[in-house]
Motif scaffolding. Structure first.
Motif, PDB file in Angstrom:
ATOM      1  N   THR A  60       0.842  -1.196   0.000  1.00  0.00           N
ATOM      2  CA  THR A  60       0.000   0.000   0.000  1.00  0.00           C
ATOM      3  C   THR A  60       0.878   1.249   0.000  1.00  0.00           C
ATOM      4  N   THR A  61       0.638   2.089  -1.009  1.00  0.00           N
ATOM      5  CA  THR A  61       1.444   3.309  -1.129  1.00  0.00           C
ATOM      6  C   THR A  61       0.647   4.517  -0.657  1.00  0.00           C
ATOM      7  N   LEU A  62       1.327   5.615  -0.493  1.00  0.00           N
ATOM      8  CA  LEU A  62       0.690   6.851  -0.076  1.00  0.00           C
ATOM      9  C   LEU A  62      -0.311   7.338  -1.120  1.00  0.00           C
ATOM     10  N   GLY A  63      -0.075   7.013  -2.364  1.00  0.00           N
ATOM     11  CA  GLY A  63      -0.959   7.451  -3.445  1.00  0.00           C
ATOM     12  C   GLY A  63      -2.356   6.860  -3.365  1.00  0.00           C
ATOM     13  N   MET A  64      -2.480   5.689  -2.778  1.00  0.00           N
ATOM     14  CA  MET A  64      -3.800   5.044  -2.704  1.00  0.00           C
ATOM     15  C   MET A  64      -4.765   5.803  -1.790  1.00  0.00           C
ATOM     16  N   PRO A  65      -4.408   6.110  -0.551  1.00  0.00           N
ATOM     17  CA  PRO A  65      -5.352   6.888   0.259  1.00  0.00           C
ATOM     18  C   PRO A  65      -5.545   8.310  -0.256  1.00  0.00           C
ATOM     19  N   VAL A  66      -4.516   8.867  -0.866  1.00  0.00           N
ATOM     20  CA  VAL A  66      -4.668  10.204  -1.445  1.00  0.00           C
ATOM     21  C   VAL A  66      -5.684  10.150  -2.593  1.00  0.00           C
ATOM     22  N   GLY A  67      -5.616   9.124  -3.414  1.00  0.00           N
ATOM     23  CA  GLY A  67      -6.589   8.951  -4.503  1.00  0.00           C
ATOM     24  C   GLY A  67      -8.007   8.785  -3.976  1.00  0.00           C
ATOM     25  N   VAL A  68      -8.149   8.015  -2.914  1.00  0.00           N
ATOM     26  CA  VAL A  68      -9.471   7.841  -2.299  1.00  0.00           C
ATOM     27  C   VAL A  68      -9.976   9.180  -1.753  1.00  0.00           C
ATOM     28  N   LEU A  69      -9.100   9.956  -1.150  1.00  0.00           N
ATOM     29  CA  LEU A  69      -9.499  11.271  -0.635  1.00  0.00           C
ATOM     30  C   LEU A  69      -9.939  12.208  -1.757  1.00  0.00           C
ATOM     31  N   ILE A  70      -9.316  12.095  -2.904  1.00  0.00           N
ATOM     32  CA  ILE A  70      -9.712  12.920  -4.048  1.00  0.00           C
ATOM     33  C   ILE A  70     -11.122  12.540  -4.499  1.00  0.00           C
ATOM     34  N   ILE A  71     -11.395  11.247  -4.557  1.00  0.00           N
ATOM     35  CA  ILE A  71     -12.731  10.798  -4.936  1.00  0.00           C
ATOM     36  C   ILE A  71     -13.758  11.247  -3.893  1.00  0.00           C
ATOM     37  N   LEU A  72     -13.423  11.102  -2.630  1.00  0.00           N
ATOM     38  CA  LEU A  72     -14.337  11.528  -1.564  1.00  0.00           C
ATOM     39  C   LEU A  72     -14.563  13.037  -1.588  1.00  0.00           C
ATOM     40  N   SER A  73     -13.532  13.792  -1.962  1.00  0.00           N
ATOM     41  CA  SER A  73     -13.695  15.245  -2.027  1.00  0.00           C
ATOM     42  C   SER A  73     -14.746  15.631  -3.070  1.00  0.00           C
ATOM     43  N   ALA A  74     -14.842  14.868  -4.157  1.00  0.00           N
ATOM     44  CA  ALA A  74     -15.881  15.141  -5.160  1.00  0.00           C
ATOM     45  C   ALA A  74     -17.270  14.946  -4.552  1.00  0.00           C
ATOM     46  N   PHE A  75     -17.438  13.887  -3.757  1.00  0.00           N
ATOM     47  CA  PHE A  75     -18.717  13.653  -3.097  1.00  0.00           C
ATOM     48  C   PHE A  75     -19.026  14.751  -2.078  1.00  0.00           C
ATOM     49  N   VAL A  76     -18.022  15.167  -1.346  1.00  0.00           N
ATOM     50  CA  VAL A  76     -18.218  16.217  -0.342  1.00  0.00           C
ATOM     51  C   VAL A  76     -18.613  17.531  -1.013  1.00  0.00           C
ATOM     52  N   LEU A  77     -17.932  17.880  -2.089  1.00  0.00           N
ATOM     53  CA  LEU A  77     -18.267  19.117  -2.791  1.00  0.00           C
ATOM     54  C   LEU A  77     -19.671  19.045  -3.389  1.00  0.00           C
ATOM     55  N   THR A  78     -20.054  17.875  -3.879  1.00  0.00           N
ATOM     56  CA  THR A  78     -21.411  17.697  -4.389  1.00  0.00           C
ATOM     57  C   THR A  78     -22.428  17.872  -3.266  1.00  0.00           C
ATOM     58  N   GLY A  79     -22.125  17.299  -2.109  1.00  0.00           N
ATOM     59  CA  GLY A  79     -23.011  17.445  -0.956  1.00  0.00           C
ATOM     60  C   GLY A  79     -23.145  18.892  -0.519  1.00  0.00           C
ATOM     61  N   ILE A  80     -22.054  19.621  -0.558  1.00  0.00           N
ATOM     62  CA  ILE A  80     -22.085  21.047  -0.203  1.00  0.00           C
ATOM     63  C   ILE A  80     -22.995  21.803  -1.165  1.00  0.00           C
ATOM     64  N   TYR A  81     -22.875  21.507  -2.461  1.00  0.00           N
ATOM     65  CA  TYR A  81     -23.723  22.179  -3.441  1.00  0.00           C
ATOM     66  C   TYR A  81     -25.198  21.824  -3.227  1.00  0.00           C
ATOM     67  N   VAL A  82     -25.471  20.547  -3.009  1.00  0.00           N
ATOM     68  CA  VAL A  82     -26.861  20.102  -2.820  1.00  0.00           C
ATOM     69  C   VAL A  82     -27.472  20.751  -1.589  1.00  0.00           C
ATOM     70  N   ARG A  83     -26.714  20.816  -0.521  1.00  0.00           N
ATOM     71  CA  ARG A  83     -27.240  21.439   0.696  1.00  0.00           C
ATOM     72  C   ARG A  83     -27.584  22.903   0.461  1.00  0.00           C
ATOM     73  N   ARG A  84     -26.697  23.619  -0.194  1.00  0.00           N
ATOM     74  CA  ARG A  84     -26.970  25.040  -0.450  1.00  0.00           C
ATOM     75  C   ARG A  84     -28.123  25.204  -1.443  1.00  0.00           C
ATOM     76  N   ALA A  85     -28.186  24.314  -2.429  1.00  0.00           N
ATOM     77  CA  ALA A  85     -29.277  24.381  -3.403  1.00  0.00           C
ATOM     78  C   ALA A  85     -30.619  24.110  -2.738  1.00  0.00           C
ATOM     79  N   ASN A  86     -30.645  23.164  -1.815  1.00  0.00           N
ATOM     80  CA  ASN A  86     -31.902  22.818  -1.147  1.00  0.00           C
ATOM     81  C   ASN A  86     -32.352  23.861  -0.136  1.00  0.00           C
ATOM     82  N   THR A  87     -31.458  24.692   0.322  1.00  0.00           N
ATOM     83  CA  THR A  87     -31.848  25.703   1.300  1.00  0.00           C
ATOM     84  C   THR A  87     -31.974  27.069   0.634  1.00  0.00           C
ATOM     85  N   GLU A  88     -30.873  27.666   0.307  1.00  0.00           N
ATOM     86  CA  GLU A  88     -30.866  29.041  -0.191  1.00  0.00           C
ATOM     87  C   GLU A  88     -31.443  29.170  -1.600  1.00  0.00           C
TER      88      GLU A  88
END
Length: 101
Positions: A60-88
């Motif tokens: 297991t290299t350092l690149g693997m968890p970093v890659g997973v974090l990049i994928i998760l960041s896309a989900f987090v940013l999508t969630g942030i947009y959805v939350r703001r869209a659903n409220t404001e």
């Protein structure tokens, strides 16, 4: 949609505010994601050994968890947009609809 209703919606200052807020927020989140992704690619291009380093002496290299974090960041940013869209954004949209009737 009736032409009169369309004109009322387009002339409503809240509509201009909604368009501006959605556009600005969308571009901001897009730029954040692009910085994350292309930062990862640039690290791979210029210092590949840094992400190729083993985490625990195994395969297991350092690149693997970093890659997973990049994928998760896309989900987090999508969630942030959805939350703001659903409220404001939805509230502004509802106000525009009510004022245009």
């Amino acid at each position: 949609m009736n032409e009169d209703v369309l004109k009322r919606v387009q002339q409503n200052p809240k509509f201009a505010e909604l368009v501006h807020k959605k556009t600005t927020f969308g571009w901001t989140l897009s730029i954040v994601m692009l910085v994350i992704y292309y930062g990862f690619i640039l690290i791979l291009a210029f210092t590949p050994k840094s992400l190729g380093a083993s985490l625990s002496g195994g395969v297991t290299t350092l690149g693997m968890p970093v890659g997973v974090l990049i994928i998760l960041s896309a989900f987090v940013l999508t969630g942030i947009y959805v939350r703001r869209a659903n409220t404001e954004f939805d509230q502004l949209n509802q106000e525009i609809v009510e004022e245009s009737k």
